[in-house]
Design a protein around this motif. Structure first.
Motif, short mmCIF file in Angstrom:
data_model
loop_
_atom_site.label_atom_id
_atom_site.label_comp_id
_atom_site.label_asym_id
_atom_site.label_seq_id
_atom_site.Cartn_x
_atom_site.Cartn_y
_atom_site.Cartn_z
N GLN A 1 -3.19 6.61 -3.00
CA GLN A 1 -2.04 5.69 -2.95
C GLN A 1 -0.81 6.18 -3.71
O GLN A 1 0.30 5.80 -3.40
N ASN B 1 1.70 3.32 -2.94
CA ASN B 1 1.88 2.80 -1.58
C ASN B 1 0.54 2.89 -0.86
O ASN B 1 -0.30 3.71 -1.21
N CYS C 1 6.62 7.16 1.52
CA CYS C 1 7.09 6.47 0.32
C CYS C 1 8.59 6.16 0.48
O CYS C 1 9.32 6.88 1.15
#
Ligand SMILES: [Zn+2]
Length: 128
Positions: free
Chosen positions: A82, A91, A100
């Motif tokens: 992430q 994210n 991103c």
């Protein structure tokens, strides 16, 4: 099962050969959890079979790396899929592409690999 074992031998051989060619001294792998539990039920469940196959691949990498004098370090995989490698914001990748807000984007597996590379070892041992 035999097919996966054969594939894992081939994949681990390729990974360790590449590490030898690139003169890599450390291979970092994600520390897997609940392996005991998953191996017991591996025949019943496709997801557990997948986890078991991944565990087997790691074992093969560790074995072949050791023969080549390459160290294998387990790292904590938390948020490695992430965290943005460019700005450290977290994210969730919706599909294969990680995007991103800072503009960084790449294949989601690449994000995981970059972050695992940057993680210190799960034993607290930090090597660059
Ligand atoms: Zn970012």
């Amino acid at each position: 099962h035999r097919y996966m074992k054969d594939q894992n031998h081939k994949i681990s051989r390729k990974i360790v050969n590449m590490a030898i060619e690139e003169q890599v001294s450390v291979i970092k792998i994600e520390k897997l959890t609940n392996i005991r539990q998953t191996t017991r039920t591996s025949r019943k469940n496709a997801k557990n079979l997948h986890t078991w196959s991944f565990y087997q691949l790691q074992m093969f990498i560790a074995y072949k790396a050791a023969l080549a004098g390459i160290k294998v370090l387990e790292v904590n995989p938390a948020y490695t899929s992430q965290t943005c490698p460019a700005c450290s914001k977290r994210n969730k990748a919706d599909d294969r592409t990680y995007q991103c807000l800072c503009g960084f984007h790449t294949h989601r597996d690449r994000v995981g690999a970059i972050n695992i590379m940057r993680q210190p070892g799960a034993d607290g041992n930090s090597l660059s």
